[in-house]
Design a protein around this motif. Structure first.
Motif, PDB file in Angstrom:
ATOM      1  N   TYR A  32      33.063  90.127  16.308  1.00 51.63           N
ATOM      2  CA  TYR A  32      34.318  90.580  15.719  1.00 51.63           C
ATOM      3  C   TYR A  32      35.190  91.262  16.779  1.00 51.63           C
ATOM      4  N   ALA A  33      34.573  92.132  17.584  1.00 49.19           N
ATOM      5  CA  ALA A  33      35.317  92.841  18.628  1.00 49.19           C
ATOM      6  C   ALA A  33      35.933  91.853  19.622  1.00 49.19           C
ATOM      7  N   ILE A  34      35.162  90.876  20.032  1.00 43.90           N
ATOM      8  CA  ILE A  34      35.669  89.872  20.979  1.00 43.90           C
ATOM      9  C   ILE A  34      36.829  89.106  20.356  1.00 43.90           C
ATOM     10  N   ALA A  35      36.710  88.750  19.075  1.00 41.18           N
ATOM     11  CA  ALA A  35      37.791  88.040  18.383  1.00 41.18           C
ATOM     12  C   ALA A  35      39.060  88.889  18.318  1.00 41.18           C
ATOM     13  N   ARG A  36      38.898  90.220  18.298  1.00 40.86           N
ATOM     14  CA  ARG A  36      40.044  91.134  18.256  1.00 40.86           C
ATOM     15  C   ARG A  36      40.562  91.461  19.660  1.00 40.86           C
ATOM     16  N   GLY A  37      39.942  90.880  20.692  1.00 44.48           N
ATOM     17  CA  GLY A  37      40.420  91.086  22.058  1.00 44.48           C
ATOM     18  C   GLY A  37      39.738  92.199  22.818  1.00 44.48           C
ATOM     19  N   VAL A  38      38.663  92.756  22.258  1.00 46.66           N
ATOM     20  CA  VAL A  38      37.893  93.788  22.952  1.00 46.66           C
ATOM     21  C   VAL A  38      36.768  93.059  23.678  1.00 46.66           C
ATOM     22  N   LEU A  39      36.959  92.863  24.973  1.00 47.38           N
ATOM     23  CA  LEU A  39      36.057  91.984  25.736  1.00 47.38           C
ATOM     24  C   LEU A  39      35.006  92.757  26.503  1.00 47.38           C
ATOM     25  N   PRO A  40      33.795  92.192  26.601  1.00 48.03           N
ATOM     26  CA  PRO A  40      32.746  92.817  27.423  1.00 48.03           C
ATOM     27  C   PRO A  40      33.109  92.709  28.903  1.00 48.03           C
ATOM     28  N   PRO A  41      32.415  93.474  29.744  1.00 49.49           N
ATOM     29  CA  PRO A  41      32.739  93.501  31.178  1.00 49.49           C
ATOM     30  C   PRO A  41      32.576  92.171  31.909  1.00 49.49           C
ATOM     31  N   THR A  42      31.644  91.327  31.450  1.00 46.96           N
ATOM     32  CA  THR A  42      31.449  90.013  32.069  1.00 46.96           C
ATOM     33  C   THR A  42      31.298  88.984  30.955  1.00 46.96           C
ATOM     34  N   GLU A  43      31.200  87.739  31.324  1.00 51.22           N
ATOM     35  CA  GLU A  43      31.062  86.670  30.328  1.00 51.22           C
ATOM     36  C   GLU A  43      29.627  86.476  29.840  1.00 51.22           C
ATOM     37  N   ASP A  44      28.707  87.283  30.297  1.00 53.73           N
ATOM     38  CA  ASP A  44      27.318  87.188  29.856  1.00 53.73           C
ATOM     39  C   ASP A  44      27.268  87.383  28.338  1.00 53.73           C
ATOM     40  N   PRO A  45      26.728  86.426  27.589  1.00 50.66           N
ATOM     41  CA  PRO A  45      26.701  86.531  26.128  1.00 50.66           C
ATOM     42  C   PRO A  45      25.730  87.591  25.598  1.00 50.66           C
ATOM     43  N   ALA A  46      24.958  88.215  26.462  1.00 51.77           N
ATOM     44  CA  ALA A  46      23.985  89.215  26.020  1.00 51.77           C
ATOM     45  C   ALA A  46      24.604  90.601  25.801  1.00 51.77           C
ATOM     46  N   TRP A  47      25.866  90.806  26.165  1.00 59.08           N
ATOM     47  CA  TRP A  47      26.517  92.096  25.919  1.00 59.08           C
ATOM     48  C   TRP A  47      26.638  92.336  24.425  1.00 59.08           C
ATOM     49  N   MET A  48      26.318  93.539  23.978  1.00 62.76           N
ATOM     50  CA  MET A  48      26.429  93.930  22.573  1.00 62.76           C
ATOM     51  C   MET A  48      27.241  95.218  22.480  1.00 62.76           C
ATOM     52  N   LEU A  49      28.132  95.268  21.502  1.00 62.28           N
ATOM     53  CA  LEU A  49      28.943  96.462  21.285  1.00 62.28           C
ATOM     54  C   LEU A  49      28.179  97.421  20.380  1.00 62.28           C
ATOM     55  N   CYS A  50      28.047  98.660  20.831  1.00 60.24           N
ATOM     56  CA  CYS A  50      27.275  99.659  20.090  1.00 60.24           C
ATOM     57  C   CYS A  50      28.024 100.988  20.066  1.00 60.24           C
ATOM     58  N   GLN A  51      27.656 101.814  19.115  1.00 59.83           N
ATOM     59  CA  GLN A  51      28.151 103.190  19.049  1.00 59.83           C
ATOM     60  C   GLN A  51      27.221 104.047  19.886  1.00 59.83           C
ATOM     61  N   ARG A  52      27.760 104.765  20.848  1.00 60.74           N
ATOM     62  CA  ARG A  52      26.923 105.688  21.620  1.00 60.74           C
ATOM     63  C   ARG A  52      26.883 107.017  20.871  1.00 60.74           C
ATOM     64  N   PHE A  53      25.734 107.649  20.870  1.00 59.46           N
ATOM     65  CA  PHE A  53      25.594 108.968  20.251  1.00 59.46           C
ATOM     66  C   PHE A  53      25.332 109.993  21.338  1.00 59.46           C
ATOM     67  N   GLU A  54      25.988 111.119  21.213  1.00 59.83           N
ATOM     68  CA  GLU A  54      25.871 112.197  22.192  1.00 59.83           C
ATOM     69  C   GLU A  54      24.565 112.959  21.958  1.00 59.83           C
ATOM     70  N   PRO A  55      24.129 113.756  22.943  1.00 53.69           N
ATOM     71  CA  PRO A  55      22.883 114.524  22.793  1.00 53.69           C
ATOM     72  C   PRO A  55      22.857 115.424  21.554  1.00 53.69           C
ATOM     73  N   ASP A  56      24.028 115.896  21.126  1.00 53.81           N
ATOM     74  CA  ASP A  56      24.066 116.767  19.942  1.00 53.81           C
ATOM     75  C   ASP A  56      24.074 115.977  18.632  1.00 53.81           C
ATOM     76  N   GLY A  57      24.001 114.631  18.729  1.00 51.76           N
ATOM     77  CA  GLY A  57      23.965 113.785  17.537  1.00 51.76           C
ATOM     78  C   GLY A  57      25.323 113.297  17.073  1.00 51.76           C
ATOM     79  N   SER A  58      26.393 113.797  17.678  1.00 44.71           N
ATOM     80  CA  SER A  58      27.729 113.347  17.285  1.00 44.71           C
ATOM     81  C   SER A  58      28.010 111.955  17.852  1.00 44.71           C
ATOM     82  N   GLU A  59      28.954 111.260  17.210  1.00 48.89           N
ATOM     83  CA  GLU A  59      29.312 109.919  17.676  1.00 48.89           C
ATOM     84  C   GLU A  59      30.104 110.010  18.964  1.00 48.89           C
TER      85      GLU A  59
END
Length: 74
Positions: A32-59
């Motif tokens: 979905y992100a790629i379709a919206r124009g948010v592209l991974p750093p390279t063309e490798d299809p193994a890139w996955m978009l994820c939410q990173r969580f901070e050490p305190d548990g916040s997004e």
């Protein structure tokens, strides 16, 4: 594992993609992100978009994550 912040310029797209990451599985959200124009750093299809969580548990920011085959085996 490589982690690269996702570059999302427009606020509306950022909100749409953020919702997709919350509601869809990782593969679908990444597509979905790629379709919206948010592209991974390279063309490798193994890139996955994820939410990173901070050490305190916040997004943290959305990030593209690439796990290499050798790392996945451990």
């Amino acid at each position: 594992m490589r982690e690269v912040p996702a570059v999302i310029g427009e606020e509306t797209i950022r909100q749409d993609v953020g919702r997709a990451v919350d509601e869809l599985d990782t593969t679908e959200a990444s597509r979905y992100a790629i379709a919206r124009g948010v592209l991974p750093p390279t063309e490798d299809p193994a890139w996955m978009l994820c939410q990173r969580f901070e050490p305190d548990g916040s997004e943290g920011p959305l990030v593209w994550v690439l796990v290499t085959e050798s790392e996945a085996a451990h």
